[in-house]
Design an enzyme around this catalytic site. Structure first.
Site: not given
Length: 381
Positions: A16, A199, A80, A187
Protein backbone atom coordinates in the site's frame (compact mmCIF):
# COMPACT_ATOMS: atom_id res chain seq x y z
CA UNK A 1 13.70 -13.92 -36.13
CA UNK A 2 16.53 -12.81 -33.85
CA UNK A 3 16.96 -14.13 -30.29
CA UNK A 4 15.72 -11.79 -27.55
CA UNK A 5 17.13 -11.47 -24.05
CA UNK A 6 16.18 -10.05 -20.67
CA UNK A 7 19.30 -8.12 -19.69
CA UNK A 8 18.16 -6.38 -16.50
CA UNK A 9 15.18 -6.19 -14.15
CA UNK A 10 13.88 -4.04 -11.31
CA UNK A 11 10.83 -4.08 -9.03
CA UNK A 12 9.49 -1.39 -6.71
CA UNK A 13 8.40 -3.38 -3.62
CA UNK A 14 4.67 -4.05 -3.67
CA UNK A 15 2.35 -2.80 -0.95
CA UNK A 16 0.00 0.00 0.00
CA UNK A 17 1.61 3.24 -1.21
CA UNK A 18 -1.25 5.76 -1.35
CA UNK A 19 1.04 8.77 -1.70
CA UNK A 20 2.74 7.52 -4.86
CA UNK A 21 0.80 7.79 -8.14
CA UNK A 22 1.29 5.17 -10.83
CA UNK A 23 3.64 7.31 -12.93
CA UNK A 24 5.92 7.90 -9.96
CA UNK A 25 6.01 4.19 -9.11
CA UNK A 26 6.79 3.29 -12.72
CA UNK A 27 9.54 5.89 -12.94
CA UNK A 28 11.13 4.51 -9.77
CA UNK A 29 11.27 1.01 -11.30
CA UNK A 30 12.59 2.32 -14.63
CA UNK A 31 15.25 4.43 -12.90
CA UNK A 32 16.41 1.47 -10.81
CA UNK A 33 16.56 -0.66 -13.97
CA UNK A 34 18.74 1.84 -15.85
CA UNK A 35 20.96 2.45 -12.84
CA UNK A 36 21.45 -1.25 -12.19
CA UNK A 37 22.30 -1.93 -15.82
CA UNK A 38 24.62 1.09 -16.04
CA UNK A 39 22.62 2.24 -19.05
CA UNK A 40 22.02 5.79 -20.29
CA UNK A 41 18.39 6.73 -21.06
CA UNK A 42 19.57 7.70 -24.56
CA UNK A 43 20.32 4.02 -25.26
CA UNK A 44 16.64 3.07 -24.93
CA UNK A 45 15.19 2.90 -28.43
CA UNK A 46 11.55 2.30 -27.45
CA UNK A 47 9.35 1.80 -24.41
CA UNK A 48 6.22 -0.24 -23.66
CA UNK A 49 4.35 0.37 -20.41
CA UNK A 50 1.48 -1.79 -19.21
CA UNK A 51 -1.24 -0.44 -16.93
CA UNK A 52 -4.98 -0.85 -16.42
CA UNK A 53 -5.94 2.15 -14.30
CA UNK A 54 -2.93 4.38 -15.04
CA UNK A 55 -4.78 6.87 -17.21
CA UNK A 56 -3.92 8.48 -20.52
CA UNK A 57 -0.32 8.47 -21.79
CA UNK A 58 1.02 6.47 -18.84
CA UNK A 59 4.04 5.39 -20.91
CA UNK A 60 5.08 8.99 -21.56
CA UNK A 61 4.44 10.00 -17.96
CA UNK A 62 6.62 7.13 -16.67
CA UNK A 63 9.49 7.27 -19.13
CA UNK A 64 9.89 11.04 -19.39
CA UNK A 65 10.63 11.07 -15.67
CA UNK A 66 13.78 9.00 -16.28
CA UNK A 67 14.99 10.82 -19.36
CA UNK A 68 13.54 8.52 -22.03
CA UNK A 69 12.00 11.33 -24.05
CA UNK A 70 11.58 11.37 -27.81
CA UNK A 71 11.70 7.72 -28.94
CA UNK A 72 8.52 5.75 -29.64
CA UNK A 73 6.69 4.71 -26.48
CA UNK A 74 3.43 2.81 -26.15
CA UNK A 75 0.84 2.44 -23.40
CA UNK A 76 -0.60 -1.08 -23.26
CA UNK A 77 -3.85 -2.11 -21.56
CA UNK A 78 -4.76 -5.79 -21.61
CA UNK A 79 -6.27 -6.34 -18.16
CA UNK A 80 -4.02 -8.33 -15.81
CA UNK A 81 -1.87 -9.31 -18.80
CA UNK A 82 -1.03 -5.66 -19.59
CA UNK A 83 2.72 -5.71 -18.93
CA UNK A 84 2.96 -9.29 -20.17
CA UNK A 85 1.47 -7.98 -23.41
CA UNK A 86 3.89 -5.03 -23.33
CA UNK A 87 6.79 -7.47 -23.07
CA UNK A 88 5.39 -9.48 -25.97
CA UNK A 89 5.25 -6.40 -28.20
CA UNK A 90 8.81 -5.48 -27.23
CA UNK A 91 9.93 -9.04 -27.94
CA UNK A 92 8.32 -8.90 -31.38
CA UNK A 93 10.07 -5.65 -32.23
CA UNK A 94 13.51 -6.88 -31.20
CA UNK A 95 13.05 -10.29 -32.83
CA UNK A 96 12.08 -8.55 -36.08
CA UNK A 97 15.18 -6.37 -36.00
CA UNK A 98 13.38 -3.07 -35.42
CA UNK A 99 15.10 -2.27 -32.10
CA UNK A 100 18.04 -3.56 -30.05
CA UNK A 101 17.14 -2.12 -26.64
CA UNK A 102 13.58 -1.73 -25.30
CA UNK A 103 12.41 -0.82 -21.81
CA UNK A 104 9.27 -2.61 -20.62
CA UNK A 105 7.46 -1.53 -17.47
CA UNK A 106 4.24 -2.30 -15.65
CA UNK A 107 2.63 0.07 -13.15
CA UNK A 108 -0.45 0.35 -10.96
CA UNK A 109 -1.72 2.18 -7.92
CA UNK A 110 -4.86 0.47 -6.62
CA UNK A 111 -5.03 2.22 -3.26
CA UNK A 112 -7.37 4.80 -4.80
CA UNK A 113 -10.07 2.13 -5.05
CA UNK A 114 -9.95 1.29 -1.35
CA UNK A 115 -10.74 -2.27 -0.29
CA UNK A 116 -12.95 -4.80 -2.00
CA UNK A 117 -13.18 -6.07 -5.55
CA UNK A 118 -11.74 -3.94 -8.35
CA UNK A 119 -14.23 -2.29 -10.69
CA UNK A 120 -14.83 -4.02 -14.01
CA UNK A 121 -16.06 -2.47 -17.25
CA UNK A 122 -19.69 -1.42 -16.98
CA UNK A 123 -20.33 -2.10 -20.67
CA UNK A 124 -20.74 -5.81 -20.03
CA UNK A 125 -23.90 -7.81 -19.41
CA UNK A 126 -22.41 -9.98 -16.65
CA UNK A 127 -20.89 -7.02 -14.83
CA UNK A 128 -24.20 -5.16 -15.04
CA UNK A 129 -25.78 -8.19 -13.32
CA UNK A 130 -23.30 -7.85 -10.44
CA UNK A 131 -20.41 -10.07 -11.50
CA UNK A 132 -17.09 -9.43 -9.71
CA UNK A 133 -13.88 -11.44 -9.92
CA UNK A 134 -14.08 -13.01 -6.41
CA UNK A 135 -17.52 -14.37 -7.32
CA UNK A 136 -16.27 -15.74 -10.64
CA UNK A 137 -13.40 -17.59 -8.96
CA UNK A 138 -15.69 -18.78 -6.18
CA UNK A 139 -17.88 -20.44 -8.81
CA UNK A 140 -14.80 -22.03 -10.34
CA UNK A 141 -13.73 -23.26 -6.92
CA UNK A 142 -17.15 -24.71 -6.13
CA UNK A 143 -17.19 -26.62 -9.39
CA UNK A 144 -13.62 -27.91 -8.94
CA UNK A 145 -14.39 -29.12 -5.43
CA UNK A 146 -17.52 -30.81 -6.78
CA UNK A 147 -15.77 -32.61 -9.63
CA UNK A 148 -12.56 -33.67 -7.85
CA UNK A 149 -11.51 -35.01 -4.46
CA UNK A 150 -10.23 -31.55 -3.48
CA UNK A 151 -11.52 -29.78 -0.38
CA UNK A 152 -11.28 -26.26 1.00
CA UNK A 153 -8.20 -27.47 2.88
CA UNK A 154 -6.47 -27.87 -0.49
CA UNK A 155 -7.20 -24.24 -1.34
CA UNK A 156 -5.77 -23.28 2.02
CA UNK A 157 -2.63 -25.33 1.31
CA UNK A 158 -1.96 -23.17 -1.77
CA UNK A 159 -2.15 -20.02 0.34
CA UNK A 160 0.09 -21.45 3.05
CA UNK A 161 2.70 -22.46 0.46
CA UNK A 162 2.74 -19.15 -1.38
CA UNK A 163 2.62 -16.99 1.72
CA UNK A 164 5.56 -19.02 3.01
CA UNK A 165 7.50 -18.24 -0.16
CA UNK A 166 6.55 -14.57 0.01
CA UNK A 167 7.82 -14.31 3.57
CA UNK A 168 11.31 -14.55 2.06
CA UNK A 169 10.68 -11.98 -0.68
CA UNK A 170 11.63 -8.38 0.17
CA UNK A 171 9.45 -7.20 -2.74
CA UNK A 172 6.26 -8.87 -1.52
CA UNK A 173 3.18 -7.17 -0.08
CA UNK A 174 2.80 -9.90 2.57
CA UNK A 175 6.08 -11.06 4.14
CA UNK A 176 4.79 -13.32 6.88
CA UNK A 177 4.08 -17.03 6.92
CA UNK A 178 0.54 -18.08 7.79
CA UNK A 179 -0.91 -21.28 9.18
CA UNK A 180 -3.87 -23.20 7.81
CA UNK A 181 -5.83 -22.21 10.90
CA UNK A 182 -5.17 -18.52 10.23
CA UNK A 183 -6.29 -18.87 6.61
CA UNK A 184 -9.47 -20.67 7.62
CA UNK A 185 -10.20 -18.05 10.28
CA UNK A 186 -9.97 -15.15 7.82
CA UNK A 187 -13.31 -13.63 6.92
CA UNK A 188 -15.50 -15.13 4.19
CA UNK A 189 -15.41 -13.39 0.80
CA UNK A 190 -17.36 -15.61 -1.61
CA UNK A 191 -18.07 -19.22 -0.64
CA UNK A 192 -15.80 -21.21 -0.47
CA UNK A 193 -13.14 -18.47 -0.62
CA UNK A 194 -11.87 -16.84 2.57
CA UNK A 195 -9.95 -13.56 2.57
CA UNK A 196 -6.55 -15.27 2.59
CA UNK A 197 -7.54 -17.31 -0.45
CA UNK A 198 -7.56 -13.99 -2.36
CA UNK A 199 -4.67 -11.78 -3.49
CA UNK A 200 -4.47 -8.24 -2.08
CA UNK A 201 -5.03 -5.04 -4.05
CA UNK A 202 -1.54 -3.61 -4.23
CA UNK A 203 0.49 -0.66 -5.49
CA UNK A 204 3.77 -1.27 -7.30
CA UNK A 205 5.80 -1.28 -10.48
CA UNK A 206 8.31 -3.44 -12.31
CA UNK A 207 10.61 -3.01 -15.28
CA UNK A 208 12.64 -5.31 -17.51
CA UNK A 209 15.15 -4.50 -20.23
CA UNK A 210 14.77 -6.52 -23.42
CA UNK A 211 17.71 -6.57 -25.82
CA UNK A 212 19.14 -8.20 -28.91
CA UNK A 213 22.08 -10.57 -28.62
CA UNK A 214 24.62 -7.98 -29.76
CA UNK A 215 23.37 -5.33 -27.38
CA UNK A 216 23.28 -7.83 -24.51
CA UNK A 217 26.90 -8.79 -25.11
CA UNK A 218 28.01 -5.17 -25.15
CA UNK A 219 26.04 -4.40 -21.99
CA UNK A 220 27.63 -7.34 -20.20
CA UNK A 221 24.97 -7.85 -17.55
CA UNK A 222 23.66 -11.34 -16.66
CA UNK A 223 21.05 -12.26 -19.24
CA UNK A 224 18.31 -14.79 -19.86
CA UNK A 225 16.87 -15.74 -23.22
CA UNK A 226 13.17 -15.49 -24.02
CA UNK A 227 12.51 -18.78 -25.79
CA UNK A 228 8.79 -18.14 -26.26
CA UNK A 229 6.45 -15.16 -26.02
CA UNK A 230 2.75 -15.79 -26.60
CA UNK A 231 -0.45 -13.77 -26.24
CA UNK A 232 -3.92 -15.20 -26.73
CA UNK A 233 -7.39 -13.76 -26.23
CA UNK A 234 -10.45 -15.63 -25.02
CA UNK A 235 -12.67 -17.41 -27.54
CA UNK A 236 -16.14 -15.90 -27.48
CA UNK A 237 -19.15 -18.21 -27.21
CA UNK A 238 -22.47 -18.26 -25.41
CA UNK A 239 -22.71 -22.02 -24.94
CA UNK A 240 -21.72 -24.10 -21.90
CA UNK A 241 -18.62 -22.79 -20.11
CA UNK A 242 -16.45 -25.29 -18.25
CA UNK A 243 -15.57 -23.44 -15.06
CA UNK A 244 -12.75 -25.86 -14.22
CA UNK A 245 -10.77 -25.53 -17.45
CA UNK A 246 -9.07 -22.23 -18.44
CA UNK A 247 -8.97 -22.89 -22.17
CA UNK A 248 -7.05 -19.67 -22.81
CA UNK A 249 -4.16 -20.85 -20.63
CA UNK A 250 -4.05 -24.28 -22.29
CA UNK A 251 -3.99 -22.74 -25.79
CA UNK A 252 -1.34 -20.18 -24.83
CA UNK A 253 0.82 -22.82 -23.17
CA UNK A 254 0.58 -25.18 -26.12
CA UNK A 255 1.75 -22.41 -28.46
CA UNK A 256 4.57 -21.39 -26.10
CA UNK A 257 5.85 -24.94 -25.66
CA UNK A 258 5.85 -25.38 -29.43
CA UNK A 259 7.76 -22.13 -29.95
CA UNK A 260 10.35 -22.94 -27.30
CA UNK A 261 10.74 -26.60 -28.23
CA UNK A 262 10.16 -27.44 -24.57
CA UNK A 263 7.43 -29.01 -22.49
CA UNK A 264 6.02 -28.91 -18.95
CA UNK A 265 8.52 -31.52 -17.78
CA UNK A 266 11.39 -29.18 -18.68
CA UNK A 267 10.24 -26.38 -16.35
CA UNK A 268 12.10 -25.73 -13.12
CA UNK A 269 9.82 -22.93 -11.94
CA UNK A 270 6.58 -21.20 -12.87
CA UNK A 271 5.38 -17.76 -11.83
CA UNK A 272 1.66 -18.39 -12.15
CA UNK A 273 -1.34 -16.06 -12.03
CA UNK A 274 -2.71 -17.16 -8.65
CA UNK A 275 -5.07 -14.22 -8.08
CA UNK A 276 -7.12 -16.66 -5.98
CA UNK A 277 -5.97 -19.96 -4.47
CA UNK A 278 -8.16 -21.97 -6.85
CA UNK A 279 -6.40 -20.31 -9.80
CA UNK A 280 -3.15 -22.13 -9.02
CA UNK A 281 -4.89 -25.49 -9.29
CA UNK A 282 -6.78 -24.65 -12.49
CA UNK A 283 -3.89 -23.00 -14.32
CA UNK A 284 -1.34 -25.59 -13.19
CA UNK A 285 -3.43 -28.26 -14.86
CA UNK A 286 -3.93 -26.18 -18.03
CA UNK A 287 -0.16 -25.57 -18.16
CA UNK A 288 0.41 -29.32 -18.01
CA UNK A 289 2.08 -29.29 -14.59
CA UNK A 290 -0.40 -31.88 -13.31
CA UNK A 291 -3.07 -34.11 -14.82
CA UNK A 292 -6.54 -32.65 -14.84
CA UNK A 293 -8.21 -32.86 -11.44
CA UNK A 294 -4.97 -33.67 -9.60
CA UNK A 295 -3.17 -30.35 -8.98
CA UNK A 296 -4.39 -30.29 -5.38
CA UNK A 297 -2.62 -33.61 -4.83
CA UNK A 298 0.60 -32.15 -6.29
CA UNK A 299 0.42 -29.28 -3.79
CA UNK A 300 -0.27 -31.65 -0.91
CA UNK A 301 2.66 -33.84 -1.96
CA UNK A 302 5.12 -30.95 -2.06
CA UNK A 303 5.58 -31.19 -5.82
CA UNK A 304 4.96 -27.44 -6.32
CA UNK A 305 7.15 -26.33 -3.41
CA UNK A 306 10.41 -24.48 -4.01
CA UNK A 307 12.39 -27.73 -3.64
CA UNK A 308 9.76 -29.87 -5.38
CA UNK A 309 9.32 -31.22 -8.90
CA UNK A 310 8.50 -27.76 -10.28
CA UNK A 311 8.48 -24.66 -8.08
CA UNK A 312 5.16 -22.85 -8.55
CA UNK A 313 5.21 -19.18 -7.53
CA UNK A 314 8.50 -19.33 -5.60
CA UNK A 315 8.30 -15.53 -5.27
CA UNK A 316 5.08 -15.89 -3.29
CA UNK A 317 2.83 -15.40 -6.27
CA UNK A 318 -0.02 -12.92 -6.38
CA UNK A 319 -1.33 -14.31 -3.09
CA UNK A 320 1.73 -13.01 -1.26
CA UNK A 321 3.59 -10.68 -3.62
CA UNK A 322 0.35 -8.85 -4.40
CA UNK A 323 -1.38 -7.96 -7.63
CA UNK A 324 -0.94 -4.40 -8.90
CA UNK A 325 -2.62 -5.60 -12.07
CA UNK A 326 -0.63 -3.67 -14.69
CA UNK A 327 2.68 -4.52 -13.02
CA UNK A 328 2.18 -8.25 -12.45
CA UNK A 329 3.47 -9.55 -15.79
CA UNK A 330 6.67 -7.52 -15.69
CA UNK A 331 7.29 -8.48 -12.05
CA UNK A 332 6.96 -12.17 -12.94
CA UNK A 333 9.53 -11.75 -15.71
CA UNK A 334 11.85 -10.05 -13.24
CA UNK A 335 11.47 -12.87 -10.72
CA UNK A 336 12.14 -15.48 -13.42
CA UNK A 337 15.19 -13.55 -14.64
CA UNK A 338 16.68 -13.42 -11.15
CA UNK A 339 16.03 -17.12 -10.61
CA UNK A 340 17.78 -18.09 -13.85
CA UNK A 341 20.77 -15.84 -13.18
CA UNK A 342 21.19 -17.15 -9.63
CA UNK A 343 20.25 -13.79 -8.11
CA UNK A 344 17.05 -14.80 -6.29
CA UNK A 345 18.65 -14.96 -2.84
CA UNK A 346 16.53 -16.78 -0.27
CA UNK A 347 13.95 -17.52 -2.98
CA UNK A 348 16.42 -19.37 -5.19
CA UNK A 349 15.20 -22.58 -6.80
CA UNK A 350 18.17 -24.96 -6.86
CA UNK A 351 19.59 -25.46 -10.35
CA UNK A 352 16.93 -23.36 -12.09
CA UNK A 353 17.47 -23.30 -15.86
CA UNK A 354 13.97 -23.01 -17.38
CA UNK A 355 11.18 -20.73 -16.17
CA UNK A 356 7.66 -19.87 -17.30
CA UNK A 357 5.74 -16.65 -16.53
CA UNK A 358 1.95 -16.73 -16.88
CA UNK A 359 -0.64 -13.98 -16.54
CA UNK A 360 -4.30 -14.07 -17.43
CA UNK A 361 -7.19 -11.77 -16.74
CA UNK A 362 -10.11 -9.69 -17.83
CA UNK A 363 -13.58 -10.92 -16.93
CA UNK A 364 -15.99 -10.12 -19.76
CA UNK A 365 -19.09 -11.83 -21.08
CA UNK A 366 -18.64 -14.84 -23.35
CA UNK A 367 -14.98 -15.72 -22.66
CA UNK A 368 -13.19 -17.60 -19.89
CA UNK A 369 -10.63 -14.76 -19.68
CA UNK A 370 -9.94 -11.76 -21.85
CA UNK A 371 -6.18 -12.13 -22.29
CA UNK A 372 -3.31 -14.46 -21.43
CA UNK A 373 0.44 -13.99 -21.75
CA UNK A 374 3.07 -16.70 -21.42
CA UNK A 375 6.83 -16.31 -21.59
CA UNK A 376 9.37 -19.12 -21.35
CA UNK A 377 12.89 -18.12 -20.36
CA UNK A 378 16.12 -20.10 -20.18
CA UNK A 379 19.44 -19.49 -18.46
CA UNK A 380 22.39 -18.35 -20.61
CA UNK A 381 26.07 -19.01 -20.02
Amino acid sequence: MRPVYVSAAAVVPFGKQPGRPAAELGAAAAAELLRGAGLSPDAVEAGFVGAVYGGSLIAQRVLQRVGVSGPPVFSVENACASSGAAAHLAWQAIAAGVYDCVLVAGVENLTAFGSGALPLTSADIEVEQGQVMPAAYAMRAQRYLHETTATVADLTAVTVKNRGNGALNPRAHFRKEVTAAEVDASRPVADPLQLMHCCPNTDGAAAVLLTSDGFARELGTPRTRIRASVIRSGRFHTSFRDMTWPDITERSARAAYGMAGLGPADLDLVELHDAFAIAELLHAEALGLADRGTAHKAVAGGEFHRDGRVAVSPSGGLLSRGHPVGATGASQLAECHWQLTGAAGALQVPGAEVALAHTTGGGIYGVDNGACSIHILTAED
